[in-house]
Design a protein around this motif. Structure first.
Motif, PDB file in Angstrom:
ATOM      1  N   UNK A  66       0.824  -1.211   0.000  1.00 38.93           N
ATOM      2  CA  UNK A  66       0.000   0.000   0.000  1.00 38.93           C
ATOM      3  C   UNK A  66       0.859   1.263   0.000  1.00 38.93           C
ATOM      4  N   UNK A  67       2.043   1.186   0.585  1.00 42.96           N
ATOM      5  CA  UNK A  67       2.935   2.343   0.601  1.00 42.96           C
ATOM      6  C   UNK A  67       3.588   2.518  -0.774  1.00 42.96           C
ATOM      7  N   UNK A  68       4.037   1.421  -1.344  1.00 41.98           N
ATOM      8  CA  UNK A  68       4.661   1.502  -2.670  1.00 41.98           C
ATOM      9  C   UNK A  68       3.669   2.023  -3.712  1.00 41.98           C
ATOM     10  N   UNK A  69       2.422   1.558  -3.641  1.00 38.57           N
ATOM     11  CA  UNK A  69       1.421   1.998  -4.615  1.00 38.57           C
ATOM     12  C   UNK A  69       1.116   3.481  -4.478  1.00 38.57           C
ATOM     13  N   UNK A  70       1.199   3.999  -3.255  1.00 35.55           N
ATOM     14  CA  UNK A  70       0.987   5.440  -3.061  1.00 35.55           C
ATOM     15  C   UNK A  70       2.068   6.245  -3.770  1.00 35.55           C
ATOM     16  N   UNK A  71       3.311   5.747  -3.732  1.00 34.15           N
ATOM     17  CA  UNK A  71       4.396   6.438  -4.434  1.00 34.15           C
ATOM     18  C   UNK A  71       4.215   6.348  -5.946  1.00 34.15           C
ATOM     19  N   UNK A  72       3.828   5.176  -6.425  1.00 35.96           N
ATOM     20  CA  UNK A  72       3.609   4.997  -7.861  1.00 35.96           C
ATOM     21  C   UNK A  72       2.538   5.956  -8.355  1.00 35.96           C
ATOM     22  N   UNK A  73       1.455   6.085  -7.598  1.00 36.60           N
ATOM     23  CA  UNK A  73       0.361   6.976  -8.000  1.00 36.60           C
ATOM     24  C   UNK A  73       0.833   8.415  -8.097  1.00 36.60           C
ATOM     25  N   UNK A  74       1.674   8.838  -7.165  1.00 33.11           N
ATOM     26  CA  UNK A  74       2.177  10.215  -7.201  1.00 33.11           C
ATOM     27  C   UNK A  74       3.124  10.439  -8.375  1.00 33.11           C
TER      28      UNK A  74
ATOM     29  N   UNK B 189      12.441   4.628   6.791  1.00 29.98           N
ATOM     30  CA  UNK B 189      13.149   3.573   6.082  1.00 29.98           C
ATOM     31  C   UNK B 189      13.187   2.259   6.828  1.00 29.98           C
ATOM     32  N   UNK B 190      13.577   2.267   8.103  1.00 31.78           N
ATOM     33  CA  UNK B 190      13.671   1.043   8.877  1.00 31.78           C
ATOM     34  C   UNK B 190      12.284   0.468   9.153  1.00 31.78           C
ATOM     35  N   UNK B 191      11.346   1.326   9.505  1.00 30.40           N
ATOM     36  CA  UNK B 191      10.028   0.862   9.922  1.00 30.40           C
ATOM     37  C   UNK B 191       9.229   0.268   8.774  1.00 30.40           C
ATOM     38  N   UNK B 192       9.405   0.806   7.570  1.00 34.34           N
ATOM     39  CA  UNK B 192       8.610   0.327   6.430  1.00 34.34           C
ATOM     40  C   UNK B 192       9.452  -0.401   5.376  1.00 34.34           C
ATOM     41  N   UNK B 193      10.679  -0.765   5.753  1.00 36.01           N
ATOM     42  CA  UNK B 193      11.559  -1.543   4.869  1.00 36.01           C
ATOM     43  C   UNK B 193      11.741  -0.874   3.513  1.00 36.01           C
ATOM     44  N   UNK B 194      11.960   0.442   3.552  1.00 34.72           N
ATOM     45  CA  UNK B 194      12.131   1.245   2.339  1.00 34.72           C
ATOM     46  C   UNK B 194      13.335   2.166   2.521  1.00 34.72           C
ATOM     47  N   UNK B 195      14.477   1.575   2.852  1.00 37.05           N
ATOM     48  CA  UNK B 195      15.641   2.379   3.216  1.00 37.05           C
ATOM     49  C   UNK B 195      16.148   3.226   2.053  1.00 37.05           C
ATOM     50  N   UNK B 196      15.951   2.754   0.819  1.00 36.74           N
ATOM     51  CA  UNK B 196      16.448   3.495  -0.336  1.00 36.74           C
ATOM     52  C   UNK B 196      15.668   4.757  -0.640  1.00 36.74           C
ATOM     53  N   UNK B 197      14.518   4.932  -0.039  1.00 44.56           N
ATOM     54  CA  UNK B 197      13.739   6.157  -0.259  1.00 44.56           C
ATOM     55  C   UNK B 197      14.332   7.348   0.492  1.00 44.56           C
ATOM     56  N   UNK B 198      15.047   7.085   1.583  1.00 46.61           N
ATOM     57  CA  UNK B 198      15.706   8.130   2.371  1.00 46.61           C
ATOM     58  C   UNK B 198      14.724   9.213   2.834  1.00 46.61           C
ATOM     59  N   UNK B 199      13.643   8.775   3.467  1.00 49.84           N
ATOM     60  CA  UNK B 199      12.699   9.726   4.060  1.00 49.84           C
ATOM     61  C   UNK B 199      12.894   9.714   5.573  1.00 49.84           C
ATOM     62  N   UNK B 200      13.710  10.652   6.050  1.00 56.44           N
ATOM     63  CA  UNK B 200      13.920  10.819   7.477  1.00 56.44           C
ATOM     64  C   UNK B 200      13.206  12.067   7.956  1.00 56.44           C
ATOM     65  N   UNK B 201      13.229  12.265   9.248  1.00 52.83           N
ATOM     66  CA  UNK B 201      12.632  13.489   9.781  1.00 52.83           C
ATOM     67  C   UNK B 201      13.173  13.768  11.172  1.00 52.83           C
ATOM     68  N   UNK B 202      13.036  15.018  11.573  1.00 53.34           N
ATOM     69  CA  UNK B 202      13.415  15.395  12.930  1.00 53.34           C
ATOM     70  C   UNK B 202      12.360  16.313  13.512  1.00 53.34           C
ATOM     71  N   UNK B 203      12.220  16.225  14.815  1.00 53.26           N
ATOM     72  CA  UNK B 203      11.289  17.082  15.546  1.00 53.26           C
ATOM     73  C   UNK B 203      12.056  17.763  16.669  1.00 53.26           C
TER      74      UNK B 203
END
Length: 402
Positions: free
Chosen positions: A45-53, A233-247
């Motif tokens: 479901x996460x991969x398909x969301x990226x494909x749609x965008x 990346x770690x939580x959704x097994x998508x490390x190559x996307x490099x979506x990090x964040x900080x708060x």
């Protein structure tokens, strides 16, 4: 050989141990349990969301702080899980992976000569990040086999020169999950010495055996002095996307964003949209529970394989890494063991002395780190090789590091 024109501050940096062991694994057709990334796909479901965008042509620059929809999803998740309130506009920033978040944070906040406390063994980016910011690493050791903190050693590390402490929980490479009492001690010292905390919490959902993740920023007096670094990346097994964040509080966020804009400016737009979908739907799908259960089974499979091969696994409380005691085999150090295991047995691991300052590397001489973020056939093949390797390990052709 490094160029004579290279800056002095980077001359002590070597090639990453991950690159070295992955290269050795490839050369010898070894099962690669060294570098920490999954070899299986992320949620459909996460991969398909990226494909749609991508297909909708949402492929241009995102705003430098990140898409607002993703920042709102991050803020909502932190409120749901930890009761932490963050302003998505002013206190949440999307980065190109957690690694960039760490780099930008330390560049923004550390002055030349500032001391930064780092627990060792450490994630290997921490010391170079501190050094490149002009800071001075100050090391505190986590003591095997339970990776406990010596309170006296920690207190002695804090001084008027201390600017920040980096806290990684759940902890790579040991799999330790800091308990509330340990975090409360760190929090008290931060407040006593007016020190900032950089909380690396990328493995927050990889927990086993009833262990609970305590967000450092959730402790009394810590929200206003904590920069929390995380990643999808770690939580959704998508490390190559490099979506990090900080708060972080608005004033600290503003400082970090001044660096971030000149490091990566922005991160891939369609992947940000998909990351927002991942965070919004994960709780609805009970994703985190299934995620941890899947990894608990992988952890136990690898532990059985290591035990059958004559090693002693140090059972991790979290993450997807297992440290193992190799003392029974009599190798001179962890590097000799890792090279032999890779080249002669065909299973690649990481020698964890790479995660200690040079003067303390002997603490890891009888340890090895293995990653179990792998599909079942990969783990099964590693298990087969380890089970059949008993004699080869006990009587290797060479036990030296050469």
């Amino acid at each position: 050989m490094i160029s004579d024109h290279a800056a002095s501050r980077i001359r002590s940096f070597g090639t990453s141990i991950f690159s070295e062991m992955s290269r050795l694994a490839l050369e010898h057709n070894a099962v690669n349990l060294s570098q920490g990334f999954p070899d299986f796909p992320g949620p459909e479901y996460v991969k398909q969301a990226a494909v749609a965008e991508i297909n909708a042509d949402q492929n241009q620059y995102a705003p430098s702080p990140g898409l607002l929809a993703l920042r709102q999803a991050i803020a909502a998740k932190l409120q749901r899980h930890y009761g932490l309130e963050y302003d998505a506009e002013a206190e949440v920033t999307v980065t190109s992976g957690a690694t960039e978040a760490l780099f930008s944070t330390l560049q923004a906040l550390i002055e030349p000569g500032d001391e930064v406390i780092i627990f060792q063994p450490f994630y290997d980016a921490y010391p170079p990040d501190v050094v490149m910011a002009g800071g001075v690493p100050r090391y505190v050791t986590l003591h095997a086999p339970d990776w406990h903190i010596d309170e006296g050693e920690l207190r002695a590390a804090f001084s008027p020169r201390t600017k920040a402490v980096i806290v990684n929980t759940p902890h790579n490479p040991t799999g330790k999950v800091y308990c509330r009492a340990e975090l409360e001690l760190i929090a008290a010292l931060c407040q006593q010495y007016d020190v900032l905390a950089v909380a690396d919490e990328v493995y927050e959902h990889l927990l086993f055996d009833g262990n609970q993740h305590v967000a450092l920023a959730s402790l009394p007096g810590m929200r206003e002095r904590t920069i929390t670094v995380n990643s999808t990346g770690k939580t959704f097994s998508l490390t190559g996307w490099k979506i990090g964040y900080l708060t972080a509080p608005a004033d600290l966020t503003a400082a970090v964003r001044r660096v971030h804009q000149f490091v990566t400016f922005a991160t891939a737009t369609p992947f940000q949209v998909a990351a927002a979908v991942a965070l919004i739907e994960a709780d609805e799908r009970d994703y985190y529970t299934a995620f941890a259960a899947m990894y608990a089974a992988k952890r136990d499979k690898l532990a059985a394989a290591l035990t059958a091969g004559g090693l002693t696994p140090l059972t991790p409380q979290g993450t997807y890494f297992t440290m193992a005691d190799t003392a029974a085999f009599g190798f001179s150090d962890d590097v000799a063991f890792a090279r032999y295991l890779t080249t002669e047995v065909g299973v690649a691991c990481i020698p964890p002395s790479a995660f200690y300052q040079a003067s303390d590397r002997a603490a890891a001489r009888h340890l090895a780190r293995f990653c179990f973020a792998k599909v079942e056939p990969t783990l099964d093949e590693a298990a087969r090789r380890l089970r059949s390797a008993g004699d080869a390990l006990r009587h290797p052709r060479s036990k030296s590091a050469s």
